[in-house]
Design an enzyme around this catalytic site. Structure first.
Site, PDB file in Angstrom:
ATOM      1  CG  HIS A 198     110.108 -18.215 102.772  1.00  0.00           C
ATOM      2  ND1 HIS A 198     111.773 -18.852 102.594  1.00  0.00           N
ATOM      3  CD2 HIS A 198     110.525 -16.738 103.432  1.00  0.00           C
ATOM      4  CE1 HIS A 198     112.558 -18.209 102.991  1.00  0.00           C
ATOM      5  NE2 HIS A 198     112.578 -17.331 103.598  1.00  0.00           N
ATOM      6  N   PRO A 220     119.836 -17.281  96.365  1.00  0.00           N
ATOM      7  CG  PRO A 220     121.609 -18.083  96.012  1.00  0.00           C
ATOM      8  CD  PRO A 220     120.687 -18.213  95.911  1.00  0.00           C
ATOM      9  CG  ASP A 233     109.474  -6.638  95.685  1.00  0.00           C
ATOM     10  OD1 ASP A 233     108.173  -5.682  94.825  1.00  0.00           O
ATOM     11  OD2 ASP A 233     108.264  -7.104  96.146  1.00  0.00           O
ATOM     12  CG  HIS A 286     109.270 -12.679 103.959  1.00  0.00           C
ATOM     13  ND1 HIS A 286     109.309 -12.795 101.778  1.00  0.00           N
ATOM     14  CD2 HIS A 286     109.854 -13.657 103.639  1.00  0.00           C
ATOM     15  CE1 HIS A 286     110.503 -13.123 101.931  1.00  0.00           C
ATOM     16  NE2 HIS A 286     111.124 -13.857 102.793  1.00  0.00           N
ATOM     17  NE  ARG A 289     147.464 -10.667  77.891  1.00  0.00           N
ATOM     18  CZ  ARG A 289     147.564  -9.455  77.467  1.00  0.00           C
ATOM     19  NH1 ARG A 289     146.162  -9.218  76.932  1.00  0.00           N
ATOM     20  NH2 ARG A 289     148.762  -8.717  77.157  1.00  0.00           N
ATOM     21  CD  GLU A 331     133.235  -7.231  85.798  1.00  0.00           C
ATOM     22  OE1 GLU A 331     131.933  -7.047  86.066  1.00  0.00           O
ATOM     23  OE2 GLU A 331     134.490  -6.439  85.287  1.00  0.00           O
ATOM     24  CG  HIS A 362     143.501  -3.334  87.456  1.00  0.00           C
ATOM     25  ND1 HIS A 362     142.237  -2.800  88.030  1.00  0.00           N
ATOM     26  CD2 HIS A 362     142.246  -2.887  86.132  1.00  0.00           C
ATOM     27  CE1 HIS A 362     141.664  -1.923  87.476  1.00  0.00           C
ATOM     28  NE2 HIS A 362     141.641  -2.354  86.737  1.00  0.00           N
TER      29      HIS A 362
HETATM   30  C1  TPP Z   1     121.152 -12.229  97.645  1.00  0.00           C
HETATM   31  C2  TPP Z   1     120.426 -12.361  99.173  1.00  0.00           C
HETATM   32  N1  TPP Z   1     120.398 -11.357  99.972  1.00  0.00           N
HETATM   33  C3  TPP Z   1     119.458 -11.610 100.631  1.00  0.00           C
HETATM   34  C4  TPP Z   1     118.200 -13.326 101.040  1.00  0.00           C
HETATM   35  C5  TPP Z   1     117.622 -13.153 102.181  1.00  0.00           C
HETATM   36  N2  TPP Z   1     116.207 -12.878 101.050  1.00  0.00           N
HETATM   37  C6  TPP Z   1     115.185 -13.627 101.176  1.00  0.00           C
HETATM   38  S1  TPP Z   1     113.683 -13.796 100.450  1.00  0.00           S
HETATM   39  C7  TPP Z   1     114.184 -11.970 100.796  1.00  0.00           C
HETATM   40  C8  TPP Z   1     113.096 -10.851  99.962  1.00  0.00           C
HETATM   41  C9  TPP Z   1     112.658 -10.970  99.095  1.00  0.00           C
HETATM   42  O1  TPP Z   1     111.736 -10.137  99.509  1.00  0.00           O
HETATM   43  P1  TPP Z   1     110.545 -10.276  98.008  1.00  0.00           P
HETATM   44  O2  TPP Z   1     111.302 -10.625  96.395  1.00  0.00           O
HETATM   45  O3  TPP Z   1     109.537  -9.471  97.439  1.00  0.00           O
HETATM   46  O4  TPP Z   1     109.719 -11.334  98.280  1.00  0.00           O
HETATM   47  P2  TPP Z   1     107.947 -11.752  99.243  1.00  0.00           P
HETATM   48  O5  TPP Z   1     108.578 -10.787 100.077  1.00  0.00           O
HETATM   49  O6  TPP Z   1     107.684 -11.061  97.708  1.00  0.00           O
HETATM   50  O7  TPP Z   1     108.547 -13.147  98.365  1.00  0.00           O
HETATM   51  C10 TPP Z   1     115.595 -11.931 101.075  1.00  0.00           C
HETATM   52  C11 TPP Z   1     115.803 -10.176 101.894  1.00  0.00           C
HETATM   53  C12 TPP Z   1     118.377 -14.279  99.821  1.00  0.00           C
HETATM   54  N3  TPP Z   1     118.136 -15.289  99.509  1.00  0.00           N
HETATM   55  N4  TPP Z   1     119.082 -13.561  98.978  1.00  0.00           N
END
Ligand code: TPP
Length: 672
Positions: free
Chosen positions: A35, A125, A162, A265, A360, A414, A476
């Site tokens: 990226h 993630p 974002d 991106h 518990r 959680e 639950h």
């Molecule tokens: C939990 C999760 N869902 C999906 C993705 C796949 N993913 C990687 S980057 C991205 C978009 C992120 O957008 P943004 O945070 O705006 O990053 P930018 O485009 O500015 O680099 C996604 C959906 C991931 N890494 N983690």
């Protein structure tokens, strides 16, 4: 964007930021994956942060009082790797940048904790990093209060995009940080309006600054390419007693043909476009080349922290030897010597009193003796304190007014709790544990998986671990959760049968260095099944013979947790009919798997009928039933075959056929 204007406005700054951009472009192009856009967009913020504010020392990346830098938008990993290379981290020579995303390289696709010293946490993630950072900041607050400002006084800086802010876990994290007034937490929001599918407003129109403000944060909005504005915003953020969010308006893939598009991106690999971008930057260098003067300036930035680190070391050396030893012990994640004697004493007391309590409650009994001797424990619960039995009398509550409190009311969060616990553990000097109902491991799962992946020894106190919770019903009642947790690599799932095993389980959890522990605990009362005191920690073997056959051994019953007492009752029925029956308590499969063959063979010899009893689904049990010298036609399972139901627990065990009589009948049907 007028690149020429940016170049001329702050030429020195521009060159340093450009080095991040060109290294990113080259590494992603060479790997043909990765990226490019995020590092190119946030290079200015990173440059100002590292040059003017971040306290760090590449020569001593684990210096305890360093500022923490967390790249929550982990897909932009080349930002972090470039910074580490440029400032001179030993684990990040240029070759690592050239080997980006290749087998064996430290420069994995997303930053991974443990790959290179200087990477604070695993991200990728989305949302995890910002949620971890709340734990880092909590740990810093507690330790500052405990050790004093001279020893602990640092900031946690985070870059989130974002995507991080759209993820649900960010909401939990932001809410917790705002309420706790974590003033040493500073988040840069990479406000570029781009994600993978297109512009953010295709999916989200949240006003992020207002959202943070609503949660109690200090918020500023700036031009993320203006170094003076960035510097001023960081200075203001550090002064404010609230956590700070700096919304940085940036252009993804700045200066490239793909700028401001979702194409920007991802991996920008077109050679001509790459060349054109470098020319626009005024840095028409070859692949992986950085102007030597610029590299020197970056190295000077890296060298800046040495004095600060040495000053800290001098202050640390002025502490008493006892205090230094205690600080070092907790940072090494080592349990105090007293721990095992304390556990043994409790076990002895329990075998004398034979209490009938829920595990518990057993867990609480253990914590009552552990917390006073391990000041590094930080307990908490996701709004189920009274049910999870996680709060002991001595802990005190962590609040903005009481920073020495070691109990955290996480609220109904959680996932945020689990991610914060990872952050606390990674910060160092703490041993976090947190509770919720076992079935809500689903909600915490994203962060729990990262505990395992990163090898951080947090403890999950998961109570109400089966249909034994009764009336709350199938929503639950966990049935598949043990299987799901056992399927996760590097997790010790311990389901103790009574207070003795619970004490042993806690000892294992608190001495673990690289493996998180899930304690699976009951709501309902259980008899003490380990009636003879043994100093040895039998749970450490994963499984052991709790009661052996009196006559010829014809059956082996394997059980965990609340079903161990069912197995013992079934054994009574079978022995009464002359069927010699062994009961094996199996609190932790993972640890049993680690035992050598001869021990496993002694516990599970070939020949007898085997029946497993566990109030969960069968998935995974076949390994013990007809693996390990067992035979398919001579094995059976007593447990759940679908979801539970709402009724008193005893009735449920009868209706679902998880009783001593059902077990005895199953054994007899297999012996015939
Ligand atoms: C939990 C999760 N869902 C999906 C993705 C796949 N993913 C990687 S980057 C991205 C978009 C992120 O957008 P943004 O945070 O705006 O990053 P930018 O485009 O500015 O680099 C996604 C959906 C991931 N890494 N983690």
């Amino acid at each position: 964007m007028d690149i020429a204007a940016l170049r001329t406005a702050h030429p020195d700054h521009w060159k340093k930021a450009t080095a991040i951009r060109t290294l990113t472009l080259d590494a992603v192009a060479a790997a043909n994956s990765g990226h490019s856009g995020m590092p190119m967009g946030m290079a200015d913020v990173a440059t100002v942060l590292f040059e003017k504010h971040l306290n760090f020392d590449p020569k001593t990346p684990d210096w305890p009082d360093r500022d923490r830098f967390i790249l929550s938008a982990g897909h932009g990993s080349m930002l972090l790797y470039s910074l580490m290379y440029l400032t001179g981290y030993e684990d990040m020579p240029l070759q690592q940048i050239k080997d980006f995303r290749q087998w064996g390289a430290r420069t994995a696709g997303h930053p991974e904790y443990g790959h290179a010293r200087g990477i604070e946490t695993t991200t990728g993630p989305l949302g995890q990093g910002i949620a971890n950072s709340v734990g880092f900041a909590i740990a810093e607050e507690i330790q500052r209060a405990t050790w004093g400002k001279k020893i602990v006084d640092h900031y946690t800086y985070v870059m989130a995009g974002d995507g991080c802010l759209m993820e649900g876990v960010s909401h939990e994290a932001i809410g917790l940080a705002g309420m706790q007034k974590l003033g040493h937490l500073i988040v840069f929001f990479d406000n570029n309006n781009i994600t993978i599918d297109g512009t953010v407003d295709m999916a989200d129109i949240t006003d992020q600054p207002q959202r943070f403000e609503a949660a109690g944060w200090h918020v500023q909005s700036i031009d993320g390419h203006d170094p003076a504005a960035i510097d001023a915003a960081i200075t203001a953020a550090k002064k404010d007693p609230r956590p700070s969010m700096i919304a940085c308006k940036t252009h993804i893939a700045l200066g490239h043909a793909a700028q401001d598009t979702s194409k920007g991106h991802g991996a920008l690999t077109d050679k001509d476009q790459l060349k054109a971008a470098k020319e626009a930057y005024g840095a028409p260098m070859g692949d992986f080349e950085v102007d030597p003067d610029v590299k020197k300036q970056w190295e000077a930035i890296g060298a800046r922290g040495e004095t600060t680190r040495k000053d800290w070391e001098a202050r640390f050396a002025s502490l008493s030897a006892t205090k230094q030893a205690e600080f070092n012990r907790t940072y090494a994640g080592e349990a105090p010597k007293k721990l095992s004697a304390t556990i043994r004493a409790l076990k002895k007391q329990v075998t004398e009193g034979l209490p009938k309590v829920a595990t518990r409650k057993s867990s609480e009994m253990v914590l009552e003796v552990i917390n006073p001797i391990m000041k590094e424990t930080i307990g908490g619960s996701a709004d189920l304190t009274g049910s999870n039995n996680t709060k002991t009398s001595d802990l005190g509550v962590f609040t903005p007014a009481s920073r020495k409190g070691r109990y955290i009311y996480y609220g109904v969060r959680e996932h945020g709790m689990a991610a914060a616990m990872n952050g606390m553990a990674l910060h160092g000097g703490t041993k976090p544990y947190g509770g919720t109902f076992m079935c809500f491991t689903d909600y915490a799962r994203g962060a729990m998986r990262l505990s395992a992946l990163m090898g951080v020894p947090v403890t999950y106190v998961m109570t109400h671990d089966s249909i034994g919770l009764g009336e709350d019903g199938p929503t639950h009642q966990p049935v598949e959760h043990l299987a799901m947790l056992r399927a996760t690599p590097n997790v010790n799932v311990i389901r103790p049968a009574d207070t003795v095993e619970t004490a042993e389980a806690w000892e294992l959890a608190l001495t673990s260095q690289k493996t998180p522990t899930v304690l699976s605990l009951t709501r309902q009362g259980l008899p003490t099944v380990r009636k003879d005191h043994k100093t040895k920690n039998l749970t450490a073997q994963g499984a052991y013979v709790l009661a052996d056959a009196e006559g010829k051994r014809q059956a082996i019953l394997l059980a965990t947790g609340s079903e161990v007492s069912v197995a013992l009752a079934a054994r009574d029925l079978l022995e009464a009919e002359g069927i010699g029956t062994r009961v094996v308590s199996m609190p932790c499969w993972e640890l049993f798997e680690e035992q050598d063959e001869s021990y496993r063979k002694r516990v599970l010899p070939a020949g007898p009928v085997r029946v497993a009893i566990e109030a969960g689904i069968r998935f995974g049990w076949d390994r013990w039933l007809f693996g390990e010298r067992g035979k398919r036609e001579k094995s059976g399972f007593i447990g759940m075959h679908g979801f539970g139901a709402s009724a008193p627990a005893e009735r449920l065990f009868e209706e679902f056929g998880i009783t001593a009589q059902d077990t005895a009948d199953k054994v007899k049907s297999l012996i015939k």
